[in-house]
Motif scaffolding. Sequence first.
Motif, PDB file in Angstrom:
ATOM      1  N   PHE A   1     -20.054  -7.149  28.445  1.00 27.72           N
ATOM      2  CA  PHE A   1     -19.687  -8.563  28.343  1.00 27.72           C
ATOM      3  C   PHE A   1     -18.649  -8.954  29.399  1.00 27.72           C
ATOM      4  O   PHE A   1     -18.610 -10.098  29.828  1.00 27.72           O
ATOM      5  CB  PHE A   1     -19.181  -8.889  26.930  1.00 27.72           C
ATOM      6  CG  PHE A   1     -20.280  -8.897  25.893  1.00 27.72           C
ATOM      7  CD1 PHE A   1     -21.610  -8.652  26.254  1.00 27.72           C
ATOM      8  CD2 PHE A   1     -19.991  -9.146  24.552  1.00 27.72           C
ATOM      9  CE1 PHE A   1     -22.626  -8.655  25.304  1.00 27.72           C
ATOM     10  CE2 PHE A   1     -21.007  -9.158  23.596  1.00 27.72           C
ATOM     11  CZ  PHE A   1     -22.314  -8.905  23.966  1.00 27.72           C
ATOM     12  N   VAL A   2     -17.789  -8.013  29.809  1.00 28.49           N
ATOM     13  CA  VAL A   2     -16.868  -8.335  30.905  1.00 28.49           C
ATOM     14  C   VAL A   2     -17.675  -8.597  32.175  1.00 28.49           C
ATOM     15  O   VAL A   2     -17.414  -9.536  32.928  1.00 28.49           O
ATOM     16  CB  VAL A   2     -15.832  -7.207  31.141  1.00 28.49           C
ATOM     17  CG1 VAL A   2     -14.958  -7.525  32.352  1.00 28.49           C
ATOM     18  CG2 VAL A   2     -14.940  -7.030  29.922  1.00 28.49           C
ATOM     19  N   THR A   3     -18.701  -7.759  32.395  1.00 26.39           N
ATOM     20  CA  THR A   3     -19.585  -7.969  33.545  1.00 26.39           C
ATOM     21  C   THR A   3     -20.205  -9.363  33.477  1.00 26.39           C
ATOM     22  O   THR A   3     -20.150 -10.147  34.439  1.00 26.39           O
ATOM     23  CB  THR A   3     -20.712  -6.904  33.547  1.00 26.39           C
ATOM     24  OG1 THR A   3     -20.128  -5.607  33.486  1.00 26.39           O
ATOM     25  CG2 THR A   3     -21.576  -7.024  34.782  1.00 26.39           C
ATOM     26  N   ALA A   4     -20.802  -9.680  32.331  1.00 22.45           N
ATOM     27  CA  ALA A   4     -21.495 -10.966  32.182  1.00 22.45           C
ATOM     28  C   ALA A   4     -20.518 -12.136  32.280  1.00 22.45           C
ATOM     29  O   ALA A   4     -20.826 -13.160  32.904  1.00 22.45           O
ATOM     30  CB  ALA A   4     -22.227 -11.006  30.840  1.00 22.45           C
ATOM     31  N   HIS A   5     -19.357 -11.988  31.669  1.00 24.35           N
ATOM     32  CA  HIS A   5     -18.353 -13.064  31.699  1.00 24.35           C
ATOM     33  C   HIS A   5     -17.980 -13.398  33.140  1.00 24.35           C
ATOM     34  O   HIS A   5     -17.962 -14.561  33.533  1.00 24.35           O
ATOM     35  CB  HIS A   5     -17.121 -12.633  30.904  1.00 24.35           C
ATOM     36  CG  HIS A   5     -15.923 -13.511  31.083  1.00 24.35           C
ATOM     37  ND1 HIS A   5     -15.840 -14.781  30.538  1.00 24.35           N
ATOM     38  CD2 HIS A   5     -14.754 -13.322  31.748  1.00 24.35           C
ATOM     39  CE1 HIS A   5     -14.681 -15.322  30.873  1.00 24.35           C
ATOM     40  NE2 HIS A   5     -13.992 -14.461  31.608  1.00 24.35           N
ATOM     41  N   GLY A   6     -17.686 -12.360  33.920  1.00 25.78           N
ATOM     42  CA  GLY A   6     -17.286 -12.578  35.312  1.00 25.78           C
ATOM     43  C   GLY A   6     -18.351 -13.320  36.091  1.00 25.78           C
ATOM     44  O   GLY A   6     -18.072 -14.294  36.793  1.00 25.78           O
ATOM     45  N   ILE A   7     -19.587 -12.870  35.957  1.00 26.74           N
ATOM     46  CA  ILE A   7     -20.656 -13.466  36.769  1.00 26.74           C
ATOM     47  C   ILE A   7     -20.970 -14.888  36.295  1.00 26.74           C
ATOM     48  O   ILE A   7     -21.123 -15.805  37.101  1.00 26.74           O
ATOM     49  CB  ILE A   7     -21.903 -12.561  36.728  1.00 26.74           C
ATOM     50  CG1 ILE A   7     -21.575 -11.232  37.409  1.00 26.74           C
ATOM     51  CG2 ILE A   7     -23.088 -13.228  37.415  1.00 26.74           C
ATOM     52  CD1 ILE A   7     -22.627 -10.177  37.232  1.00 26.74           C
ATOM     53  N   ASN A   8     -21.035 -15.083  34.981  1.00 27.57           N
ATOM     54  CA  ASN A   8     -21.384 -16.421  34.474  1.00 27.57           C
ATOM     55  C   ASN A   8     -20.323 -17.460  34.798  1.00 27.57           C
ATOM     56  O   ASN A   8     -20.644 -18.607  35.093  1.00 27.57           O
ATOM     57  CB  ASN A   8     -21.627 -16.369  32.958  1.00 27.57           C
ATOM     58  CG  ASN A   8     -23.019 -15.869  32.644  1.00 27.57           C
ATOM     59  OD1 ASN A   8     -23.987 -16.616  32.667  1.00 27.57           O
ATOM     60  ND2 ASN A   8     -23.141 -14.580  32.397  1.00 27.57           N
ATOM     61  N   MET A   9     -19.063 -17.052  34.734  1.00 25.44           N
ATOM     62  CA  MET A   9     -17.988 -18.012  34.981  1.00 25.44           C
ATOM     63  C   MET A   9     -17.752 -18.210  36.476  1.00 25.44           C
ATOM     64  O   MET A   9     -17.789 -19.319  36.987  1.00 25.44           O
ATOM     65  CB  MET A   9     -16.690 -17.523  34.331  1.00 25.44           C
ATOM     66  CG  MET A   9     -16.711 -17.590  32.830  1.00 25.44           C
ATOM     67  SD  MET A   9     -17.047 -19.253  32.233  1.00 25.44           S
ATOM     68  CE  MET A   9     -16.011 -19.317  30.800  1.00 25.44           C
ATOM     69  N   LEU A  10     -17.505 -17.079  37.147  1.00 24.08           N
ATOM     70  CA  LEU A  10     -17.050 -17.145  38.534  1.00 24.08           C
ATOM     71  C   LEU A  10     -18.162 -17.598  39.470  1.00 24.08           C
ATOM     72  O   LEU A  10     -17.903 -18.203  40.507  1.00 24.08           O
ATOM     73  CB  LEU A  10     -16.553 -15.754  38.953  1.00 24.08           C
ATOM     74  CG  LEU A  10     -15.310 -15.667  39.811  1.00 24.08           C
ATOM     75  CD1 LEU A  10     -14.254 -16.643  39.390  1.00 24.08           C
ATOM     76  CD2 LEU A  10     -14.762 -14.246  39.743  1.00 24.08           C
ATOM     77  N   VAL A  11     -19.414 -17.301  39.105  1.00 24.45           N
ATOM     78  CA  VAL A  11     -20.517 -17.676  39.988  1.00 24.45           C
ATOM     79  C   VAL A  11     -21.316 -18.841  39.402  1.00 24.45           C
ATOM     80  O   VAL A  11     -21.371 -19.924  39.980  1.00 24.45           O
ATOM     81  CB  VAL A  11     -21.437 -16.470  40.276  1.00 24.45           C
ATOM     82  CG1 VAL A  11     -22.520 -16.866  41.267  1.00 24.45           C
ATOM     83  CG2 VAL A  11     -20.629 -15.305  40.837  1.00 24.45           C
TER      84      VAL A  11
END
Lengths: 175, 506
Positions: free
Chosen positions: B67-77
Amino acid sequence: MSLKVPERVWWKPLGWQEKVWVTVSLVWCLVLFLMMPLWMAVGKQNNPTETYRVSPARFLETASALIEKYKVGEEKGIPIIRPPRGSDVYLVARMWQWNPILELKKGETYRLHVSSLDLQHGLSIQPLNMNFQVLPGYDYVLTLTPTQAGEYSVICNEYCLIGHHNMTGKIIVRE
Amino acid sequence: MAPSIESQFRTCAVTGLKVHLPAQRLILANAVAAVVFLLVGGILALLIGLTRWPAVQLLPADLYYRFVTAHGINMLVFWIVFFEVAGLYFGGAVLLNARLVQPGLAWIAFILMVAGALLTDWIVFAGKADVMFTAYVPMKADPLFYLGIILFAVGAIVAVSLFFATIIVAKAEGRTSGSVPLVTFGLLTAAIIALFTLLAGAITFIPTFFWSLGWIPTFDPGVYRVLFWAFGHPAQQVNLAAMVSVWYALTALTVGATPINEKLSRTAFVLYILFINLGSMHHLLVDPGLSSPNRIFNTSYFMYLAVLGSMIHAFSIPAGVEVAQRAKGYTRGLFEWLKKAPWGDPGFSAAALSFVIFGFLGGTSGVIIGTMQPNINVHNTLRVPGHFHATVVAGTTLAFMGLTYYVIPLIARREIVGKAWAKYQPYIYAMGIILMILGMNFSGMLGIPRRTWDISYAGAPLAVKFPESVYTTLGLVGIGAAIAVLGLLIFVGIAVASLLFGKKRA
Ligand SMILES: [Cu+2]
């Protein structure tokens, strides 16, 4: 208005308040600009740059030989080594362990070689909170002199898959 | 014969701008996609935040890292880039009274971005890419993970190019003359930075994709880090330039602020293009393989001229508000203009809070941790997310939320539903973020690593003991995250309800 096309000629002189603000900011930026090289030159910053190419196999070989030679004990199956004063010391990062446990002497200077056998790891020495990136293929040499006796924890602070939060190690500094 | 081009326009009753209807539809589509990914990232943020709170430790380790992986990509990108594309179409077409060139191509860009985002999310949630946003080699994800990011980036490159083309065509067709508005100018700088950011992204992820397929045998991790940060850091400068543009837009919309000196504000934007990119090397300050001159250059260098750009905006934007407010008669004392500002207008409060938090917690912390000795104490600790949540979340995201309160009535032509909620939403969100940022910074100072599931190291062979105070500071992270996500959910609720049920405006 910022949403509308500006009047035809907008290249106008600054007001005095703007001039003061920009001047103060610019001077401050220049001070910071000069501080950095100055600090690097005279501020005794830690700035490890010594690096060599090394294959993971070769690094492990060198480290294992030293472990065999200077091993003085074991903790939870991890060898403890007491290297000669002022020598080259090797610390191996792998999923998910820092190997070996190092026993150093206060006031002596060591060359700590650190590299990874697999993924990227983060060498994090606590409670000093000093942190360095560790990459496979790079032999990173950190010259260090322990100044305080005690036990220091080593953790990994670069994510390295599911066992990342189990990757610990230790450095012991003796009087 | 195609119908006359003029039939594709409507005139906005509020601003008098001529709105190109195909552009309007694309702005809405991209903004809606943005909010959907914001919602996904927000729910993940709550779960992650509550996991970092040791008293709760909500998720198991594997889901936490996923979920940290997904959070970073969904938010930052995904959230931010979709919103920025909407912003570019707005600044390029609507503000210039112009048509968006090639709406068909813009839809293809949109579809590519959606497809890329869904592909990446699918692979991540399926557990085939627990590699974090940074995906540092030699950690390997499923090839489709990289392919998804590449598809998204290609779509974004097309969208950015259409923005440039729209401005050129608007001038050629005589729909606008003279200089472009300041907000469009700021977005133009964001788009220029975005173009070379996305190209760096391509140079990073295309070889990584080939490597994951086995077509390239090895990929040097040190080289990857240089390439990745040539993409990862400038991406945040796009957000910076876009956010500052939104500050100018929101202060104009809410109090009628005018830039006090166009020359100064525009020069400040140009400073971003010229100098800010060097910040990328800050991510590598404690890496092996860098020489001393490299580090000296990258810690002193010209980045301070980009900081100067931000210092100029820090002066110009509040000054613009003050001048506009004083012109309305709020002239008593030094600060009546500030006291009588529309603090109940979420567009204004979001801009103001974003401005203050970004300035005092985001920008300053970035300058501090970008210097050599402090960087050794900060690298990969929670202070790093403590820094960038102040820039990208409290700064960019909050500013974009504020703009949404104007996009909905002006572009979607719907009344905001739940205005009473909207009034408090920016404050709730900002309060949560501030608590979380402080918690992250204090924890990081005590040595707590980022991206780590268990700081009690219960399963590790050798024990690690942090000072007891980390349990308080990490609690602050969890509580702050929960409050911020509450603010985020209120925002998404208002946006969705307004789009679906808001009273239609004439
Ligand atoms: Cu590790």
